[in-house]
Design an enzyme around this catalytic site. Structure first.
Site, short mmCIF file in Angstrom:
data_model
loop_
_atom_site.label_atom_id
_atom_site.label_comp_id
_atom_site.label_asym_id
_atom_site.label_seq_id
_atom_site.Cartn_x
_atom_site.Cartn_y
_atom_site.Cartn_z
N HIS A 277 -16.01 5.13 -21.86
CA HIS A 277 -16.92 6.21 -21.50
C HIS A 277 -16.26 7.58 -21.51
O HIS A 277 -15.04 7.70 -21.43
CB HIS A 277 -17.56 5.93 -20.13
CG HIS A 277 -16.56 5.67 -19.05
ND1 HIS A 277 -16.16 4.39 -18.72
CD2 HIS A 277 -15.85 6.49 -18.25
CE1 HIS A 277 -15.26 4.45 -17.74
NE2 HIS A 277 -15.06 5.71 -17.44
N ILE A 278 -17.12 8.59 -21.59
CA ILE A 278 -16.73 9.99 -21.47
C ILE A 278 -17.61 10.60 -20.39
O ILE A 278 -18.84 10.51 -20.45
CB ILE A 278 -16.92 10.74 -22.81
CG1 ILE A 278 -16.05 10.13 -23.90
CG2 ILE A 278 -16.60 12.22 -22.64
CD1 ILE A 278 -16.36 10.66 -25.30
N CYS B 251 -8.44 -0.95 -13.41
CA CYS B 251 -9.17 -0.75 -14.67
C CYS B 251 -8.56 -1.63 -15.76
O CYS B 251 -9.22 -2.52 -16.27
CB CYS B 251 -9.14 0.72 -15.05
SG CYS B 251 -9.99 1.78 -13.87
N ASP C 28 -11.80 5.67 -19.11
CA ASP C 28 -12.11 7.09 -19.25
C ASP C 28 -11.36 7.57 -20.50
O ASP C 28 -10.14 7.76 -20.47
CB ASP C 28 -11.63 7.80 -17.98
CG ASP C 28 -11.73 9.31 -18.05
OD1 ASP C 28 -11.86 9.87 -19.15
OD2 ASP C 28 -11.62 9.95 -16.98
N ARG D 151 -11.43 -3.30 -17.96
CA ARG D 151 -12.86 -3.31 -17.63
C ARG D 151 -13.50 -1.95 -17.84
O ARG D 151 -14.70 -1.86 -18.11
CB ARG D 151 -13.08 -3.76 -16.18
CG ARG D 151 -12.57 -2.78 -15.15
CD ARG D 151 -12.99 -3.12 -13.73
NE ARG D 151 -12.45 -2.16 -12.78
CZ ARG D 151 -13.02 -1.00 -12.49
NH1 ARG D 151 -14.16 -0.65 -13.04
NH2 ARG D 151 -12.45 -0.18 -11.62
N SER D 152 -12.73 -0.86 -17.71
CA SER D 152 -13.29 0.48 -17.70
C SER D 152 -12.25 1.47 -18.21
O SER D 152 -11.09 1.41 -17.80
CB SER D 152 -13.70 0.84 -16.27
OG SER D 152 -14.13 2.18 -16.17
N ARG E 29 -19.70 6.00 -7.81
CA ARG E 29 -18.42 6.29 -7.16
C ARG E 29 -18.05 7.76 -7.30
O ARG E 29 -17.61 8.40 -6.34
CB ARG E 29 -17.30 5.42 -7.76
CG ARG E 29 -15.94 5.64 -7.09
CD ARG E 29 -14.89 4.71 -7.67
NE ARG E 29 -14.61 4.99 -9.06
CZ ARG E 29 -13.72 5.92 -9.48
NH1 ARG E 29 -13.05 6.64 -8.60
NH2 ARG E 29 -13.51 6.10 -10.77
N ASN F 4 -3.19 4.52 -20.88
CA ASN F 4 -3.29 3.08 -21.12
C ASN F 4 -2.74 2.65 -22.46
O ASN F 4 -2.12 1.58 -22.58
CB ASN F 4 -4.74 2.62 -20.96
CG ASN F 4 -5.26 2.82 -19.55
OD1 ASN F 4 -6.39 3.27 -19.35
ND2 ASN F 4 -4.45 2.51 -18.55
#
Length: 283
Positions: free
Chosen positions: A221-222, A160, A183, A180-181, A22, A191
């Site tokens: 993730h980063i 997310c 950053d 789910r995801s 994406r 969040n």
């Protein structure tokens, strides 16, 4: 604060590179993480190893709770995070379901407040949970979910943080939130604040004492273009003690949140922080 930094360090040390189609930018990734936020004792999980702009996070939450579907609506209450996904996301710009400038489609709060039923009517998930909790009801399904696979093509971004499950136990209100995801350099700032504020607000307007938030993260993730700043700058800094959050006690109903509440009704007490870090954002 320590649990967030530990997760960031875990990604740096143990993460696996994943290609992100994406955004076109690789991510250093781990699977499964659990964070907790102590709302009962007002340990506000605001990141202190860089300056965090918490008002925008609360503004975004208010937009979700109101069911906003336009980046213009979010901008009007002090949140600019949807400008790019509404207006610069190439896949969404080409989507025939996009209604025009600033349209986000059926994402997040739209699903929470106007879930489309097979008969064409809408289900207001948040109102159902609110009304149950006000009556002291916990049917083990006091859930608000934004995740509707059947309508992914009708929105600019899959959610997310997608599910919030409220529970009453021992006279306290708890919240399990599933994401789910995440950053970590950018999204976590929002969040963590939103999970904490959501439980604090729902407890206040339903008449319960707040307990804890349990935040489940599946993919943490980063991004590759964020890694140096996280590893060499933010993780080298010593955290400060967590601040407290004060919420206007005049907020007493869901209707209040829908109609007049602003970020001015929230105050952070005792926030010490390091200098800002400008992380790149991948659309």
């Amino acid at each position: 604060m320590k649990q967030y930094l530990d997760l960031c360090q875990r990604v740096v040390d143990e993460g696996v590179w994943v290609e992100n189609k994406r955004t076109g930018t690789r991510c250093l990734t781990v699977i499964n993480a659990d964070l907790e936020y102590d709302v009962e004792n007002n340990k506000f999980p605001l990141i202190t190893t860089r300056k965090s702009f918490w008002k925008a996070a609360i503004a975004e939450l208010l937009g979700y709770l109101r069911g906003y579907d336009s980046a213009a609506q979010f901008r009007a209450i002090g949140c600019n995070t949807w400008n790019a996904n509404a207006n610069e996301n190439e896949a969404w710009l080409k989507n025939p379901n996009r209604k025009g400038e600033d349209d986000m489609g059926r994402v997040y709060g739209v699903q929470g407040r106007k879930w489309l039923k097979p008969d064409g009517t809408h289900l207001d998930q948040l109102k159902k949970v609110y009304e149950d909790l006000k009556l002291g009801i916990d049917d083990r399904g006091e859930i608000v979910t934004f995740y509707n696979p059947g309508e992914f093509d009708l929105g600019c971004l899959r959610p997310c943080m997608h599910t919030h499950h409220f529970s009453l136990l021992g006279g306290k209100l708890y919240l399990n939130s599933v994401q789910r995801s995440l950053d970590l350099p950018l999204g976590a700032v929002f969040n963590q604040v939103q999970c904490f504020v959501l439980l604090a607000l729902m407890a206040q307007i339903t008449g319960h004492k707040p307990g804890k938030v349990y935040h489940k993260i599946v993919n943490a993730h980063i991004y590759e273009n964020q890694l140096d700043l996280m590893r060499d700058v933010q993780l080298k800094r010593e955290p400060f003690p967590l601040p407290e959050l004060r919420i206007n006690p005049d907020i007493k109903t869901l209707e209040d949140i829908e109609t007049w509440v602003t970020t001015d009704d929230f105050e952070v007490i005792g926030y010490q922080h390091h200098d800002p870090i400008k992380y790149p954002f991948s659309v």
